[in-house]
Design a protein around this motif. Structure first.
Motif, PDB file in Angstrom:
ATOM      1  N   ARG A 290      53.842  47.045  19.878  1.00 25.65           N
ATOM      2  CA  ARG A 290      52.687  46.829  18.915  1.00 25.65           C
ATOM      3  C   ARG A 290      52.352  45.577  19.452  1.00 25.65           C
ATOM      4  O   ARG A 290      52.425  44.357  18.818  1.00 25.65           O
ATOM      5  CB  ARG A 290      53.285  46.677  17.278  1.00 25.65           C
ATOM      6  CG  ARG A 290      53.996  47.780  16.944  1.00 25.65           C
ATOM      7  CD  ARG A 290      54.498  47.622  15.295  1.00 25.65           C
ATOM      8  NE  ARG A 290      55.245  46.531  15.117  1.00 25.65           N
ATOM      9  CZ  ARG A 290      56.575  46.579  15.244  1.00 25.65           C
ATOM     10  NH1 ARG A 290      57.036  47.699  15.506  1.00 25.65           N
ATOM     11  NH2 ARG A 290      57.315  45.365  15.004  1.00 25.65           N
ATOM     12  N   PRO A 291      51.664  45.694  20.542  1.00 23.28           N
ATOM     13  CA  PRO A 291      51.334  44.265  21.281  1.00 23.28           C
ATOM     14  C   PRO A 291      50.159  43.477  20.455  1.00 23.28           C
ATOM     15  O   PRO A 291      49.985  42.324  20.728  1.00 23.28           O
ATOM     16  CB  PRO A 291      50.679  44.699  22.675  1.00 23.28           C
ATOM     17  CG  PRO A 291      50.315  46.266  22.448  1.00 23.28           C
ATOM     18  CD  PRO A 291      51.418  46.881  21.387  1.00 23.28           C
ATOM     19  N   GLY A 292      49.492  44.293  19.820  1.00 23.76           N
ATOM     20  CA  GLY A 292      48.253  43.529  18.972  1.00 23.76           C
ATOM     21  C   GLY A 292      47.355  42.722  20.054  1.00 23.76           C
ATOM     22  O   GLY A 292      47.119  43.168  21.218  1.00 23.76           O
ATOM     23  N   THR A 293      47.016  41.625  19.625  1.00 22.12           N
ATOM     24  CA  THR A 293      46.317  40.686  20.623  1.00 22.12           C
ATOM     25  C   THR A 293      47.113  39.637  21.436  1.00 22.12           C
ATOM     26  O   THR A 293      47.693  38.950  20.843  1.00 22.12           O
ATOM     27  CB  THR A 293      45.268  39.899  19.627  1.00 22.12           C
ATOM     28  OG1 THR A 293      44.438  40.736  18.835  1.00 22.12           O
ATOM     29  CG2 THR A 293      44.558  39.002  20.691  1.00 22.12           C
ATOM     30  N   LEU A 294      47.449  40.115  22.577  1.00 19.58           N
ATOM     31  CA  LEU A 294      48.295  39.582  23.511  1.00 19.58           C
ATOM     32  C   LEU A 294      47.480  38.512  24.567  1.00 19.58           C
ATOM     33  O   LEU A 294      46.380  38.678  24.786  1.00 19.58           O
ATOM     34  CB  LEU A 294      48.928  40.162  24.410  1.00 19.58           C
ATOM     35  CG  LEU A 294      49.986  41.074  24.092  1.00 19.58           C
ATOM     36  CD1 LEU A 294      50.449  42.291  25.158  1.00 19.58           C
ATOM     37  CD2 LEU A 294      50.989  40.372  23.831  1.00 19.58           C
ATOM     38  N   PRO A 295      48.099  37.137  24.590  1.00 16.63           N
ATOM     39  CA  PRO A 295      47.233  36.300  25.349  1.00 16.63           C
ATOM     40  C   PRO A 295      46.996  36.829  26.926  1.00 16.63           C
ATOM     41  O   PRO A 295      47.916  37.770  27.232  1.00 16.63           O
ATOM     42  CB  PRO A 295      48.237  35.004  25.307  1.00 16.63           C
ATOM     43  CG  PRO A 295      49.478  35.604  24.855  1.00 16.63           C
ATOM     44  CD  PRO A 295      49.290  36.813  24.084  1.00 16.63           C
ATOM     45  N   ALA A 296      46.327  36.152  27.597  1.00 15.83           N
ATOM     46  CA  ALA A 296      46.065  36.900  28.778  1.00 15.83           C
ATOM     47  C   ALA A 296      47.409  36.964  29.966  1.00 15.83           C
ATOM     48  O   ALA A 296      47.365  37.925  30.777  1.00 15.83           O
ATOM     49  CB  ALA A 296      44.708  36.072  29.527  1.00 15.83           C
ATOM     50  N   ARG A 297      47.967  35.958  29.721  1.00 13.19           N
ATOM     51  CA  ARG A 297      49.113  35.993  30.442  1.00 13.19           C
ATOM     52  C   ARG A 297      50.036  36.738  30.451  1.00 13.19           C
ATOM     53  O   ARG A 297      50.915  37.308  31.158  1.00 13.19           O
ATOM     54  CB  ARG A 297      49.791  34.507  30.271  1.00 13.19           C
ATOM     55  CG  ARG A 297      50.818  34.294  29.168  1.00 13.19           C
ATOM     56  CD  ARG A 297      51.420  33.186  29.126  1.00 13.19           C
ATOM     57  NE  ARG A 297      52.063  33.006  27.600  1.00 13.19           N
ATOM     58  CZ  ARG A 297      51.738  32.697  26.514  1.00 13.19           C
ATOM     59  NH1 ARG A 297      50.257  32.174  26.732  1.00 13.19           N
ATOM     60  NH2 ARG A 297      52.416  32.776  25.405  1.00 13.19           N
ATOM     61  N   LEU A 298      50.025  37.511  29.334  1.00 13.26           N
ATOM     62  CA  LEU A 298      50.963  38.942  29.105  1.00 13.26           C
ATOM     63  C   LEU A 298      50.143  40.085  29.117  1.00 13.26           C
ATOM     64  O   LEU A 298      50.793  41.221  28.533  1.00 13.26           O
ATOM     65  CB  LEU A 298      51.631  38.449  27.756  1.00 13.26           C
ATOM     66  CG  LEU A 298      52.661  37.318  27.522  1.00 13.26           C
ATOM     67  CD1 LEU A 298      53.275  37.307  26.347  1.00 13.26           C
ATOM     68  CD2 LEU A 298      53.692  37.559  28.726  1.00 13.26           C
ATOM     69  N   ARG A 299      49.038  40.150  29.533  1.00 10.17           N
ATOM     70  CA  ARG A 299      48.473  41.460  29.276  1.00 10.17           C
ATOM     71  C   ARG A 299      49.177  42.577  30.709  1.00 10.17           C
ATOM     72  O   ARG A 299      49.040  42.078  31.839  1.00 10.17           O
ATOM     73  CB  ARG A 299      46.876  41.350  29.637  1.00 10.17           C
ATOM     74  CG  ARG A 299      46.209  40.855  28.380  1.00 10.17           C
ATOM     75  CD  ARG A 299      44.789  40.673  28.293  1.00 10.17           C
ATOM     76  NE  ARG A 299      44.392  39.741  27.232  1.00 10.17           N
ATOM     77  CZ  ARG A 299      43.292  38.880  27.277  1.00 10.17           C
ATOM     78  NH1 ARG A 299      42.757  38.932  28.382  1.00 10.17           N
ATOM     79  NH2 ARG A 299      42.899  38.423  26.155  1.00 10.17           N
ATOM     80  N   PRO A 300      49.416  43.647  30.148  1.00 12.79           N
ATOM     81  CA  PRO A 300      50.031  44.722  31.377  1.00 12.79           C
ATOM     82  C   PRO A 300      48.969  45.136  32.361  1.00 12.79           C
ATOM     83  O   PRO A 300      47.703  45.110  31.924  1.00 12.79           O
ATOM     84  CB  PRO A 300      50.537  45.752  30.487  1.00 12.79           C
ATOM     85  CG  PRO A 300      50.587  45.263  29.067  1.00 12.79           C
ATOM     86  CD  PRO A 300      49.598  44.485  28.571  1.00 12.79           C
ATOM     87  N   VAL A 301      49.369  45.249  33.595  1.00 18.02           N
ATOM     88  CA  VAL A 301      48.703  45.564  34.665  1.00 18.02           C
ATOM     89  C   VAL A 301      49.227  46.741  35.365  1.00 18.02           C
ATOM     90  O   VAL A 301      50.426  46.746  35.785  1.00 18.02           O
ATOM     91  CB  VAL A 301      48.258  44.577  35.800  1.00 18.02           C
ATOM     92  CG1 VAL A 301      47.433  45.186  36.962  1.00 18.02           C
ATOM     93  CG2 VAL A 301      47.416  43.486  35.191  1.00 18.02           C
ATOM     94  N   LYS A 302      48.893  48.110  35.238  1.00 14.64           N
ATOM     95  CA  LYS A 302      49.638  49.066  35.497  1.00 14.64           C
ATOM     96  C   LYS A 302      49.633  49.293  37.161  1.00 14.64           C
ATOM     97  O   LYS A 302      48.726  48.933  37.946  1.00 14.64           O
ATOM     98  CB  LYS A 302      48.768  50.496  35.168  1.00 14.64           C
ATOM     99  CG  LYS A 302      49.653  51.827  35.458  1.00 14.64           C
ATOM    100  CD  LYS A 302      48.905  52.891  34.597  1.00 14.64           C
ATOM    101  CE  LYS A 302      49.704  54.166  34.942  1.00 14.64           C
ATOM    102  NZ  LYS A 302      49.004  55.563  34.264  1.00 14.64           N
TER     103      LYS A 302
END
Length: 952
Positions: A290-302
């Motif tokens: 349930r990531p919700g609004t994550l800070p930029a440092r934790l946004r996944p990159v496939k």
């Protein structure tokens, strides 16, 4: 543990609880043999051995547990064993070591008092993490911390330790000028905590414990100065440490900072970071689904296939070696010696001391820095590998980086070879081969490799250089990897500048930080390549203790959450195994060097081990003793595997797809000068192996191990476990039609017999273990000359047999069976005999030193089944059964029967059916009985009782 091991363990514990120590020990040892590397089983068996009076057996297990795991309970139990064995000098030495490292529970105090008295010590001591010390002496004493007197006592008792005692290194108790037993005490060992923390959806979860004092509940120091205490014992921590008593804690989300404060420090009460800290609470949000609004440092990159950068030659801005250091003086200094001896003058060596707890190591680093040989960066507190690596890379100021673990050994020229691989703009990282580097490991990638010595590392590196000095044009660009490996990792300055440093906020002490870095670099178009021309020795991960698995699993979850598809990327590489050819080329080169000027004999065998494997090993030893070199060829998946016949783990990569790679296999066999081939078994092999001798132009011999030459079922038994009587070919065809073949090839019996006749008659020499086998083969293939080559010296074995032994009056007759009992080895006979004994309440106890396909059915009928064993264990296992006679229940004509030799070594007469090698050998011995095949089980039981039970 396996299900069967768990069942045996449960049975053993149940027997011990009702006071049946002998039976309990039997079951526990069975479980131990089924799960040999389980330390908890080793502990349980050790305790049972102590209860049974088998003190030496207990001592061996406790020594292993102390050495392997630093287990407090094992250390004190080792002392108890030594005292009972009256080895008082050893007991005193071991008690000194135990008291100097562990807290002694009250149950241990009488033992410490006894040993101190007998050793002439003025007393003894033990300290606790509660801040107290117990001194067992009647004399005045003085307490010292790091050599400074801090307290005086008038006699024995419990005393509070002086303030600041945790920051000292040693605590001493002296009565007069003499140390009491246990002094000096290693405070770091006493206060060491194993710990772990991770972010979860509702806060932080973790565990902590004190291995030197497991009953103590350590405090946790939180980031804001407050504390938490772990009280409840955990039940689900996956630990390699036996008897680990981890205590769980939870910091709820309500106690976390309201604002995004980044990673938080959590420390034990000695000020050391918990494993997994600093920990970012927002990671729990990332992993919760349930990531919700994550800070930029934790946004996944496939993860995906990124566009590669344009390839151009580059000019290096210079180079620096970066080595984070924490502990282990010996290994760290060994690493630095090899680095400083091999680094060019224009390459600086930057060492980051991550607050080492070892003063001697710190002093050595200071001296190297004062001499100008290294640039030293020192942390005031331990920060972990990623931060240490980053501090070193920052200090390099824009140069290429050679990042190196402090538990490595590097060869001459390592810097130059890594830098040569960084000579193009598209290369981001380069990693060499090593004994411990996951996908870059050599020789094996699927099991641990031995750590090479300095000389062995240099020899392997010279081999790598020689093998890959001139690469094929297709591989000049380097073999591409999914990620580098951080044990020894070259990083271009451009890659570091564009991808950024290691993540300091996520991976804590380490595991995964270099993988994350490489995935970010891949997204920038940089490639990661292997350097097979370089080998660097690596001791491997011994860090983090109990937390090793937990930290690795946590960081892998983070890695996959940040880079969805990472596991797929690595698995695709493992499945393709593009490094196989590189490892095989190295194995071929090593094999040729090992063979040297010797001529080789190739042993062709199946992949089932057993008696065939033993014969191959023994004949290889004979050939080796005569100055030759023995090789073994086994079937392997779609081809074969070539091995050193005396060490099947030495060359794990000599696998060849057949028939496609037959020319390469032939080239290798010619290179090692194979002079002859010895057929032991062709089951499972590709058809081309049958003509290998023709392609090599060498003779072949045949060692006949069974009846596969004319019986597709191999054992001369039908599907109901009955000896077939060796009918004509038509009868054999009917049997195979009904019951199936074990040959693994579709060939009629008539063609099998014809082919076997051609192959046997074309061999240079034919050998079989016994006259019975010679007669059976010649009956089907008349005119052959077959030498009977005995596999053991029966004349010597006869001298071990006690022909006058009988069961004691009033005691049951104990009958022992040995080996792995399949259907044709007599499983059904054994089962039927056990049923008759139980049904008629006969005074016979059956035991099986070995195993079957269904141990449970036998055990349900009262048979004691030990489980699988090693060859060096079998005689002790036979002795433990206290048998009166041995039984060989095989219902097929064996060609030798090693189990019979083991029974005779145990001093027992043997009973068998009168057929095959077993009947031949028993009849020739003049002892025991060879009874008619098909004798009813009740009649067999009565025969055993009449012959070997004392009827007085």
């Amino acid at each position: 543990m396996s299900r069967r091991a768990q069942d045996a363990f449960a049975r053993g514990q149940a027997a011990l609880q009702v006071g049946n120590t002998s039976l309990g020990l039997f079951w526990l040892e069975r479980a131990e043999r089924m799960s040999r590397h389980n330390p908890n089983l080793k502990w349980s068996v050790g305790l049972a051995c102590l209860s049974a009076g088998r003190i030496t057996d207990c001592l061996v297990r406790m020594e292993n547990l102390r050495q392997d795991f630093g287990l407090r309970e094992a250390a004190f139990l080792e002392v108890i064993c030594l005292v009972r064995l009256q080895r008082m000098d050893d007991a005193t030495s071991r008690m000194q070591d135990a008291l100097s490292r562990f807290h002694a529970t009250p149950q241990t105090h009488p033992l410490a008092r006894q040993i101190a008295s007998e050793a002439g010590r003025p007393g003894w001591m033990t300290a606790s993490n509660t801040g107290t010390v117990f001194v067992g002496t009647s004399r005045p004493f003085r307490l010292f911390l790091d050599g400074r007197e801090r307290l005086q006592g008038t006699g024995g008792g419990t005393y509070d330790l002086p303030e600041g005692w945790r920051s000292a290194r040693f605590l001493e108790i002296r009565a007069g000028r003499r140390h009491v037993l246990g002094s000096p005490l290693d405070i770091a060992a006493l206060t060491r905590c194993e710990s772990f923390v991770e972010a979860v959806g509702d806060g932080l979860n973790g565990w902590i414990w004190s291995p030197a004092e497991p009953e103590y509940s350590p405090r946790i120091l939180l980031w804001d100065g407050s504390t938490a205490r772990a009280e409840a014992l955990s039940e689900d921590v996956d630990s390699d440490i036996p008897l680990a008593r981890t205590r769980v804690f939870h910091v709820p989300a309500s106690r976390l900072p309201e604002k995004d404060a980044g990673p938080l420090d959590l420390r034990d009460e000695n000020g050391r970071l918990l494993t997994g800290a600093p920990v970012d609470p927002r990671v729990g949000q990332l992993l919760s689904g349930r990531p919700g609004t994550l800070p930029a440092r934790l946004r996944p990159v496939k993860v995906r296939v990124w566009k590669a950068r344009l390839r151009h030659p580059r000019i290096s801005p210079g180079c620096a070696v970066v080595i984070p250091v924490y502990a282990d003086l010996r290994r760290t200094m060994a690493c630095l010696r090899t680095v400083l001896a091999t680094c060019p003058d224009d390459v600086s060596v930057i060492v980051v001391d991550d607050a080492t707890p070892e003063p001697l190591l710190a002093r050595e680093l200071d001296q190297l820095a004062e001499q100008g040989r290294i640039t030293l960066i020192r942390h005031a507190q331990n920060r972990g590998f990623p931060i240490s690596a980053n501090d070193g890379m920052r200090a390099a100021q824009g140069r290429d980086i050679l990042l190196l673990n402090s538990d490595t050994l590097v060869p001459a020229g390592w810097v130059e070879r890594l830098r040569a691989r960084l000579a193009f703009t598209d290369v981001g990282t380069v990693t060499p081969l090593s004994n411990d580097a996951t996908i870059l490991s050599y020789p094996a990638v699927d099991r641990p490799n031995p750590v090479p010595s300095l000389a062995e590392m240099r020899a392997l590196d010279r081999l790598c250089q020689a093998t890959f000095r001139r690469e094929d044009a297709s591989s000049r660009d380097g073999l591409e990897l999914p990620t580098a490996h951080g044990f020894c990792m070259a990083i271009s300055a451009e890659c570091l500048a564009e991808a950024g440093l290691f993540r300091e906020d996520l991976f804590a002490q380490g595991y995964g930080e270099e993988n994350d870095f490489c995935l970010r670099a891949s997204a920038k178009g940089f490639r990661h390549i292997a350097a097979p021309e370089l080998f660097v020795a690596h001791v491997g991960s011994a860090s983090f203790g109990t937390a090793r698995k937990s930290l690795g699993a946590r960081n892998l979850k983070i890695l996959n959450a940040l880079h969805p598809g990472y596991d797929w990327l690595v698995q695709r590489f493992i499945d393709a195994d593009p490094l196989h050819d590189i490892r095989r080329r190295l194995d071929i080169a090593r094999l040729i060097r090992l063979a040297g000027n010797r001529v080789a004999l190739l042993m062709v065998q199946h992949d089932a081990g057993g008696g065939v494997g033993r014969v191959v090993r023994e004949r290889s030893e004979m050939y080796d003793a005569g100055g030759g070199f023995a090789l073994a060829l086994r079937p392997h998946e779609q081809g074969c595997r070539l091995e050193d016949a005396l060490d099947d783990r030495r060359f794990p990569n000599l696998k060849f797809r057949l028939p496609d790679e037959l020319p390469l296999l032939l080239d290798v066999l010619r290179a090692v000068r194979v002079e002859a081939i010895e057929w032991h078994h062709l089951i499972g092999h590709a058809p081309c192996i049958r003509t290998l001798h023709e392609r090599l132009g060498v003779p072949y011999d045949v060692f006949i191990h069974d009846h596969v030459w004319f019986c597709p079922r191999i054992s001369l038994c039908d599907g109901e476990g009955r000896y077939c009587g060796e009918p004509d070919i038509a009868g054999c065809e009917q049997c195979v039609t009904r019951w199936g073949s074990y040959l693994g090839e579709d060939i009629p019996v008539s063609e099998l017999v014809a082919r076997s006749g051609r192959e046997l008659s074309s061999a240079r020499r034919l050998m079989a273990p016994c006259e019975d086998t010679v007669r059976r083969i010649r009956r089907h293939f008349p005119g052959l000359t077959i030498a009977a080559v005995a596999l053991e010296d029966d004349t010597a074995l006869y001298r071990s047999i006690r022909t006058d032994h009988r069961a004691a009056y009033g005691q049951p007759l104990r009958v022992c069976v040995v080996g792995g009992i399949s259907q044709w080895k007599g499983y059904d006979t054994l089962l039927a005999l056990a049923a008759e004994i139980q049904m008629h309440h006969l005074s016979i106890e059956l035991s099986l030193v070995g195993h079957t396909h269904d141990d449970d059915a036998l055990m349900a009928l009262g048979v004691r089944v030990t489980g699988e064993y090693r060859e060096d264990e079998v005689q002790e296992l036979i002795r433990q059964q206290q048998p009166d006679v041995g039984l060989i229940p095989s219902i097929a004509p064996e060609t030798w029967c090693y189990a019979l030799g083991q029974i005779w070594r145990g001093g027992l007469e043997a009973v068998c059916f009168d057929l095959g090698a077993q009947g031949e050998r028993v009849n020739r011995s003049g002892t025991g009985l060879a009874v008619p095949l098909g004798i009813p089980p009740f009649q067999l039981a009565m025969l055993l009782l009449r012959r070997w039970s004392d009827a007085r």
